[in-house]
Design a protein around this motif. Structure first.
Motif, short mmCIF file in Angstrom:
data_model
loop_
_atom_site.label_atom_id
_atom_site.label_comp_id
_atom_site.label_asym_id
_atom_site.label_seq_id
_atom_site.Cartn_x
_atom_site.Cartn_y
_atom_site.Cartn_z
N LEU A 83 0.81 -1.21 0.00
CA LEU A 83 0.00 0.00 0.00
C LEU A 83 0.85 1.27 0.00
O LEU A 83 0.36 2.34 -0.33
CB LEU A 83 -0.92 0.01 1.24
CG LEU A 83 -2.08 -0.98 1.19
CD1 LEU A 83 -2.73 -1.08 2.56
CD2 LEU A 83 -3.11 -0.54 0.16
N ASP A 84 2.11 1.15 0.37
CA ASP A 84 2.97 2.32 0.56
C ASP A 84 3.81 2.56 -0.69
O ASP A 84 4.69 1.76 -1.02
CB ASP A 84 3.87 2.07 1.77
CG ASP A 84 4.64 3.31 2.20
OD1 ASP A 84 5.04 4.09 1.32
OD2 ASP A 84 4.84 3.48 3.42
N PRO A 85 3.59 3.66 -1.40
CA PRO A 85 4.35 3.90 -2.63
C PRO A 85 5.85 4.08 -2.40
O PRO A 85 6.65 3.74 -3.26
CB PRO A 85 3.71 5.17 -3.21
CG PRO A 85 3.02 5.83 -2.06
CD PRO A 85 2.60 4.72 -1.14
N LEU A 86 6.23 4.61 -1.24
CA LEU A 86 7.65 4.77 -0.94
C LEU A 86 8.33 3.40 -0.83
O LEU A 86 9.41 3.18 -1.40
CB LEU A 86 7.83 5.55 0.36
CG LEU A 86 9.27 5.72 0.86
CD1 LEU A 86 10.12 6.49 -0.15
CD2 LEU A 86 9.30 6.42 2.23
N LEU A 87 7.69 2.48 -0.12
CA LEU A 87 8.26 1.14 0.00
C LEU A 87 8.29 0.43 -1.35
O LEU A 87 9.26 -0.27 -1.67
CB LEU A 87 7.46 0.32 1.02
CG LEU A 87 7.50 0.82 2.47
CD1 LEU A 87 6.68 -0.09 3.36
CD2 LEU A 87 8.92 0.94 2.98
N LEU A 88 7.25 0.61 -2.14
CA LEU A 88 7.24 -0.01 -3.47
C LEU A 88 8.39 0.49 -4.32
O LEU A 88 9.01 -0.28 -5.07
CB LEU A 88 5.91 0.27 -4.17
CG LEU A 88 4.72 -0.56 -3.72
CD1 LEU A 88 3.45 -0.06 -4.39
CD2 LEU A 88 4.93 -2.04 -4.01
N ALA A 89 8.70 1.78 -4.22
CA ALA A 89 9.82 2.33 -5.00
C ALA A 89 11.13 1.68 -4.57
O ALA A 89 11.97 1.34 -5.41
CB ALA A 89 9.88 3.84 -4.83
N HIS A 90 11.32 1.52 -3.25
CA HIS A 90 12.52 0.84 -2.75
C HIS A 90 12.59 -0.59 -3.29
O HIS A 90 13.64 -1.04 -3.77
CB HIS A 90 12.50 0.78 -1.22
CG HIS A 90 13.00 2.01 -0.53
ND1 HIS A 90 14.30 2.14 -0.10
CD2 HIS A 90 12.39 3.16 -0.20
CE1 HIS A 90 14.46 3.33 0.47
NE2 HIS A 90 13.30 3.96 0.43
#
Length: 291
Positions: A83-90
């Motif tokens: 759900l977290d776009p920041l984590l997905l980017a990582h």
């Protein structure tokens, strides 16, 4: 359920725990998984001629993909869900590019609610996996996950679910009380969701077995010592903090306890075993060596 219903985790915490997670996961579960996949190879690989399609639910920064992709043979396409776009980017930026046999690995990211996945969504999926996720689910969510995966004929590898047991050396008289309060916190009702916490493994085993799956579980404990002092200190703060949040009356004792334990950690005098369990669920009856 919407994006605000689930806890968010800081990339720093997820990165801090990655080495301990990798050391704890149960690699022996890969043998029955690969055997199950191999037995179905004559029907065509589940992911089609392009290789395996693997969905990582609640992927965080992608540590499960970094651990698992290089241990599986054959080309792989990973779908990273969070759900977290920041984590997905990582996660998307740090996936391996080759599998165990040197064949290519690629990944896409997908933001959304993993609890909404259905068997139709999993069509063509070779494996569903997750790490440190199961204990954050409710009983209904575990049942829905089992429904979707078994109906889709898709194996499931769920790593690092909390087992509700912690061992600290040297022992302290307050260890048990803090552990009990923490476990109660893991089972709390959060925004109307009754979390399973350390009851999640038993609930998942029952849910998959009721649907005819073969389930194998193995221990996957963190074993932390002075080599992991930064992780141990951060874990202690979170562990005691959750216990205190659950039982505010612990406040004076919990503050002193945390100070003692952090001092022991800084001095290299503390070791901790945080027990987890890994679970593999294979659709259909057991083969000769699945257990």
């Amino acid at each position: 359920m919407n994006a605000t219903d689930r806890p968010r985790f800081a990339p720093r915490w997820l990165e801090l725990r990655e080495r301990a997670d990798a050391a704890a996961r149960a690699p022996e579960l890969l043998h029955p998984l690969l055997e199950w996949m191999s037995a179905r190879a004559p029907e065509g690989p589940p992911g089609g001629k392009g290789g395996l399609v693997i969905r990582d639910l609640g992927c965080g920064t992608g540590s499960m993909g970094r651990w698992l992709a290089v241990r599986l043979p054959g080309p792989q396409h990973w779908v990273l869900h969070d759900l977290d776009p920041l984590l997905l980017a990582h996660a998307g930026a740090r996936m391996p590019v080759t599998a165990a046999d040197g064949t290519p690995v690629d990944a896409t990211t997908r933001r959304g609610d993993l609890a909404a996945l259905t068997a139709a969504d999993l069509a063509g999926t070779s494996l569903v996996t997750a790490s440190a996720l199961l204990d954050l689910l409710t009983r209904d969510e575990v049942e829905a996950l089992a429904d979707a995966c078994v109906d889709a004929g898709c194996p499931v590898l769920l790593a690092l679910s909390v087992a509700g047991r912690v061992e600290l050396t040297p022992p302290d008289p307050l260890d048990t009380e803090i552990a009990d309060a923490f476990n109660d916190h893991q089972r709390r009702t959060d925004q109307g969701r009754a979390l399973l916490g350390p009851d999640a493994i038993a609930a998942a085993v029952a849910a998959f077995e009721r649907r005819g799956a073969t389930v194998v579980v193995r221990p996957s404990a963190w074993r932390l010592d002075c080599a992991e002092s930064a992780l141990t200190a951060e874990w202690l703060r979170g562990w005691v903090g959750a216990a205190h949040a659950q039982r505010p009356e612990l406040a004076p004792e919990a503050v002193a306890y945390l100070r003692r334990r952090l001092e022991e950690c800084a001095a290299g005098e503390l070791s901790v075993a945080v027990h987890h369990t890994d679970l593999l669920a294979l659709p259909g009856p057991a083969s000769g060596s699945a257990g």
